[in-house]
Write an enzyme that holds these catalytic residues in place. Sequence first.
Site, PDB file in Angstrom:
ATOM      1  CG  HIS A 145      33.131 -45.605   4.403  1.00 22.97           C
ATOM      2  ND1 HIS A 145      33.151 -46.635   3.493  1.00 22.97           N
ATOM      3  CD2 HIS A 145      33.857 -44.607   3.833  1.00 22.97           C
ATOM      4  CE1 HIS A 145      33.850 -46.275   2.431  1.00 22.97           C
ATOM      5  NE2 HIS A 145      34.283 -45.036   2.621  1.00 22.97           N
ATOM      6  CG  HIS A 193      35.806 -39.920   2.600  1.00 25.83           C
ATOM      7  ND1 HIS A 193      37.016 -40.482   2.257  1.00 25.83           N
ATOM      8  CD2 HIS A 193      34.852 -40.815   2.215  1.00 25.83           C
ATOM      9  CE1 HIS A 193      36.827 -41.660   1.686  1.00 25.83           C
ATOM     10  NE2 HIS A 193      35.514 -41.888   1.658  1.00 25.83           N
ATOM     11  NE  ARG A 231      36.546 -35.180   0.858  1.00 26.63           N
ATOM     12  CZ  ARG A 231      36.522 -36.285   0.115  1.00 26.63           C
ATOM     13  NH1 ARG A 231      37.477 -37.194   0.262  1.00 26.63           N
ATOM     14  NH2 ARG A 231      35.541 -36.495  -0.740  1.00 26.63           N
ATOM     15  CG  ASN A 268      40.449 -41.105   0.836  1.00 25.38           C
ATOM     16  OD1 ASN A 268      39.984 -40.911   1.954  1.00 25.38           O
ATOM     17  ND2 ASN A 268      39.707 -41.071  -0.260  1.00 25.38           N
ATOM     18  CG  ASP A 305      31.716 -43.553   0.602  1.00 25.10           C
ATOM     19  OD1 ASP A 305      32.752 -43.027   1.055  1.00 25.10           O
ATOM     20  OD2 ASP A 305      31.616 -43.926  -0.585  1.00 25.10           O
ATOM     21  CG  HIS A 324      33.807 -33.779  -3.763  1.00 20.80           C
ATOM     22  ND1 HIS A 324      35.172 -33.938  -3.774  1.00 20.80           N
ATOM     23  CD2 HIS A 324      33.275 -35.025  -3.857  1.00 20.80           C
ATOM     24  CE1 HIS A 324      35.460 -35.233  -3.877  1.00 20.80           C
ATOM     25  NE2 HIS A 324      34.322 -35.914  -3.920  1.00 20.80           N
TER      26      HIS A 324
END
Length: 467
Positions: free
Chosen positions: A77, A79, A81, A111, A322, A326
């Site tokens: 899991h 991200h 980006r 996503n 996860d 950012h």
Amino acid sequence: MSPVRRLFSRPGAGADILIRNAHVLDPRTGVDGAHDVLIRGGEIAELGSAGTLPAPDGADILDAGAKHLFPAFVDPHVHLRSPGQEYKEDIDSGTAAAAAGGFCAIVAMPNTVPTVDTAPVVNALIAEASERARVPTGFLASITRGLRGEELTEMADLRDAGAIGFTDDGKPVTSAGMLRRALQYQRLSGGIIALHEEDPALSGDGVMHEGAVSARVGMAGIPSLSESTMVARDAALALYEDASVHFQHLSCAESVHALAQAKAQGAKVSGEASPHHLTLTDEAVRSLDSRFKMNPPLRAESDRRALIEGLRSGVIECVATDHAPHARHEKEVPFEQAPMGTIGLETAFAAIYTELVVSGELALSTLIERMTAGGALYGLHTPRIAPGETADVCLIDTAASWTVGQTGYAGKSANSSFAGMRLHGRVLLTIAGGVIAHRQPMLVASEDEDNGGGRGRRAGARNRAAR
């Protein structure tokens, strides 16, 4: 027809290295003790008693000095980006962070911008990973188009293109009917369906866990039943359809109970927990530091205890970070306005080791087993330290302490919920897919005569001198 590849990374020379005097711990093979490990051409060639294996010509020699050598970790899991938000993270930087954290494989979420919901997007990601990924990387495609929950993707085409499985992570599949159709389609396409469990009608505008702390700081809360009721619903659907479902980033006691109950009934379900939910609680949010803002949110101590017990017992199969990068300007705003998410690849082992293993709450062998189990959920190979296996290993100094973020991060973003904390457990070396993916500078090899009778390149002297 040959099987479709599911993991992709940039080409690299297979490692030729003799790791001497390591404390090798692999719960699956039953190895737990002092050993030499010889890796030739990226494959584990031999295990021997500590100090006994001669180095073949041309092989690096690394004196581990009794530090731990583990099977490298697998994160189901992450991200990355990419595509569309590479200013936060990209395939190169995200996999560099993974290697620095001891991971030999990761699975990226869909996503992105655009969403990974068509075969051409999957193909483009695979092409990029084949050139830039520092560790083998796989990709999930979305369950519904654009994550909107309105129309299923062409799941069979996505699988044929190389997608490992499916998720709308970041959003729940709110409609039970839509999820049921996806589970039925799974019979044709194959691939696990992974679920972000949340009832938006219950979460509302919440920004943290609903409880005493949210009331004290005056923030809108997200109740735990927003997650647990969806876990119970979707576990029932999985049982009814005889489908395979994986529950992502579980955060509360009720969800652990629902997962255990579903397993007892025979449902083919699994679950993951993240380092921040295992080690932190909503008490951290009193600071209003947005690095503690994530979804699902940090919850109460009773929830944390239930997650630990679920991980210990095996109700929760694996640890997943996860990892959600950012940019600084996005997180350095008032708490309510900040995006949800925390990075975690570089701190996952150290955070859990420091908070749970050192304290005696979790056995080290259990932690290693759970941190290497994530790939198996998607039919990927589980790392093992045994002759004939691909070299997927990490060397960790469990006695070394370090301050998170003090020297920066391997990834692009700095929104770590462990920033400034002193943790134990420093990753010195990661070999992923047989290729050296991460190596601390003090482990750079130098030419030297091998005392074992062969001629090789010795590493470790600088490490010893530095201490």
